[in-house]
Design an enzyme around this catalytic site. Sequence first.
Site, mmCIF file in Angstrom:
data_model
loop_
_atom_site.group_PDB
_atom_site.id
_atom_site.type_symbol
_atom_site.label_atom_id
_atom_site.label_comp_id
_atom_site.label_asym_id
_atom_site.label_seq_id
_atom_site.Cartn_x
_atom_site.Cartn_y
_atom_site.Cartn_z
ATOM 1 C CG HIS A 194 4.762 -6.423 -1.196
ATOM 2 N ND1 HIS A 194 4.726 -5.074 -1.297
ATOM 3 C CD2 HIS A 194 3.560 -6.894 -1.776
ATOM 4 C CE1 HIS A 194 3.669 -4.578 -2.096
ATOM 5 N NE2 HIS A 194 2.836 -5.712 -2.327
ATOM 6 C CE LYS A 237 -3.329 -0.911 -0.444
ATOM 7 N NZ LYS A 237 -3.537 -1.722 -1.672
ATOM 8 C CB SER A 250 -3.894 2.789 1.656
ATOM 9 O OG SER A 250 -3.786 1.957 0.386
#
Length: 290
Positions: free
Chosen positions: A104, A48, A134
């Site tokens: 990530h 995010k 988010s």
Amino acid sequence: RTFSRPNMAECVEYRGYRFPATTVKDLEFAGNELQVLDDDVFNVTYPKSGTTWMIEILSLIHTNGDPTWSKETPNWSRVPWIEIQDSEETIKKIQDRRRYLSSHLPRQLFCKSFTNSKAKVIYTARHPKDVAVSFYHFSKINKFFAYPESFDDFLKNFLSGNLPYGSWFDHVKGWLELVGTDNFLFNTYEDLQKDLRGTLKRICAFIGKELDEAALDSVMENVSFHIMKDNRMANFSLVPEKIMDQTQNRFMRKGIAGDWKNHFTVAQSEYFDKVFKEKMADIGVKLPWD
Ligand code: A3P
């Protein structure tokens, strides 16, 4: 406390973390087996923080601003995540062009062969309060994530790192250790918001691409929120509803900086600041949101 949801998809537990849409084998591939090439470019983020935006940016820089690739090929094939299911197969298919890869993963689980290579990492971070907002909204539409009963509950998990991909603080701290090395570029979501053109130029210089002004104009246009929101190859609308349900909320939600002000109470914000100060005390790099 985590909350389940009907038909929740399963995350995998791996070395103290929970990861969605993958297997231990795929995570081992990303960490231990993937052989990094010297001209690889990695798009690394905590979720995010602008991952999808950077995928679009790298795709369009690669094509000198020609939007055809971005309009015809899903973003996960253009700049695939190294740690998700079947990434080995996806990455193997990239033969005739430079590889752009997303991740990530926290630093300690990232591919070992990156160390001592000349491959480049662009690490994009975002104001953590906006990341929390988010992520909260994304958790409502993504079936791999526990459905957050309230923002306050979600915030507790965010601050304690009890989320898929772990703690924002540890992620940023781990990667920021590479600040100052030649093949690491620290970028922020807010830089992209404030000075997109300047940031694109910085990225081009970092990865050794020269774009003329007309090509840059086209990149700017095609990575804008409104174009990406309507691009089926960028907005995740190709993902089945049972994994990502965009009927109520969209992946491309607001795309602004500072939305945390619409979500945090004063008490939540003050507590967040306190935790931020404690956890980021020893980092040695000036962060833009201090
Ligand atoms: P919001 O939920 O605040 O709208 P990631 O790709 O790392 O999952 O991050 C998703 C966030 O980046 C979402 O934030 C999304 O709207 C935002 N985003 C994606 N593309 C963007 C763009 N072109 N401009 C601004 N924000 C963008």
